[in-house]
Design a protein around this motif. Structure first.
Motif, PDB file in Angstrom:
ATOM      1  N   ALA A 109      25.754  32.039  12.526  1.00  0.00           N
ATOM      2  CA  ALA A 109      27.194  32.015  12.801  1.00  0.00           C
ATOM      3  C   ALA A 109      27.636  33.250  13.582  1.00  0.00           C
ATOM      4  O   ALA A 109      28.568  33.179  14.401  1.00  0.00           O
ATOM      5  N   ALA A 110      26.969  34.356  13.384  1.00  0.00           N
ATOM      6  CA  ALA A 110      27.346  35.614  14.047  1.00  0.00           C
ATOM      7  C   ALA A 110      26.563  35.854  15.337  1.00  0.00           C
ATOM      8  O   ALA A 110      26.790  36.857  16.014  1.00  0.00           O
ATOM      9  N   GLU A 123      19.547  31.790  -1.269  1.00  0.00           N
ATOM     10  CA  GLU A 123      20.128  33.041  -0.766  1.00  0.00           C
ATOM     11  C   GLU A 123      19.628  33.339   0.641  1.00  0.00           C
ATOM     12  O   GLU A 123      20.394  33.750   1.515  1.00  0.00           O
ATOM     13  N   LYS A 124      18.352  33.117   0.873  1.00  0.00           N
ATOM     14  CA  LYS A 124      17.775  33.353   2.198  1.00  0.00           C
ATOM     15  C   LYS A 124      18.386  32.385   3.219  1.00  0.00           C
ATOM     16  O   LYS A 124      18.706  32.780   4.348  1.00  0.00           O
ATOM     17  N   ALA A 125      18.561  31.125   2.830  1.00  0.00           N
ATOM     18  CA  ALA A 125      19.174  30.145   3.724  1.00  0.00           C
ATOM     19  C   ALA A 125      20.604  30.556   4.081  1.00  0.00           C
ATOM     20  O   ALA A 125      21.020  30.440   5.239  1.00  0.00           O
ATOM     21  N   ILE A 126      21.350  31.050   3.112  1.00  0.00           N
ATOM     22  CA  ILE A 126      22.716  31.506   3.372  1.00  0.00           C
ATOM     23  C   ILE A 126      22.700  32.679   4.340  1.00  0.00           C
ATOM     24  O   ILE A 126      23.497  32.728   5.289  1.00  0.00           O
ATOM     25  N   ASP A 127      21.785  33.620   4.122  1.00  0.00           N
ATOM     26  CA  ASP A 127      21.667  34.754   5.049  1.00  0.00           C
ATOM     27  C   ASP A 127      21.374  34.268   6.469  1.00  0.00           C
ATOM     28  O   ASP A 127      21.962  34.758   7.439  1.00  0.00           O
ATOM     29  N   LEU A 128      20.473  33.307   6.597  1.00  0.00           N
ATOM     30  CA  LEU A 128      20.136  32.772   7.920  1.00  0.00           C
ATOM     31  C   LEU A 128      21.342  32.078   8.562  1.00  0.00           C
ATOM     32  O   LEU A 128      21.603  32.253   9.758  1.00  0.00           O
TER      33      LEU A 128
END
Length: 156
Positions: free
Chosen positions: A147-148, A137-142
């Protein structure tokens, strides 16, 4: 003059991340059946944007896909020829065309996305241990933050 060690580590991390994303994208294309469509990743990305955003102008698609107007025009020509999209005059500005997806395009995009999601879910279940799920989940947030990222201020 020596480079900053932190900068060297960031460059190495960036390369590893790029390589991993490239391999994962290739795997997702293979697992979803994307190769069988005969469309490129760019064309499918544009098609998915038309499905998601449509009716939409070519200029908006170029902005969404972060590509040139010429690139969008090429992709739209292929998608039109395949019968996956069609254009109609914009009622607010007759000089522009609004691109819309054919129902078969929506089915195709849904099928490809479902194939990707199924592969990822199975891979996560098989490869990511329960105690690593928070790390995932943390990797996805990063990744979402990367990307943004707005780097327009010129700082690198």
């Amino acid at each position: 003059m020596h480079e900053n060690p932190g900068r060297q580590q960031s460059a190495a991390t960036a390369q590893r991340l790029n390589d991993a994303m490239k391999r994962l994208r290739a795997r997702l294309r293979a697992e979803s059946g994307q190769h069988a469509t005969g469309l490129t990743a760019t064309q499918l990305g544009v098609l998915a944007s038309v499905v998601r955003e449509g009716p939409v102008t070519a200029a908006r698609l170029a902005a969404l896909e972060h590509v040139s107007a010429q690139s969008i025009a090429q992709s739209l020509a292929v998608l039109k020829a395949a019968g996956l999209i069609h254009g109609e005059p914009d009622p607010r500005d007759g000089r522009k065309k609004l691109m819309s997806a054919d129902p078969t395009a929506t089915e195709l995009v849904d099928k490809l996305l479902a194939g990707r999601a199924t592969f990822l879910a199975r891979a996560i279940d098989q490869v990511v241990a329960a105690d690593e799920r928070k790390d995932m989940e943390k990797a996805i947030d990063l990744l979402e933050r990367l990307a943004a990222a707005d780097l327009s201020d010129g700082a690198i």
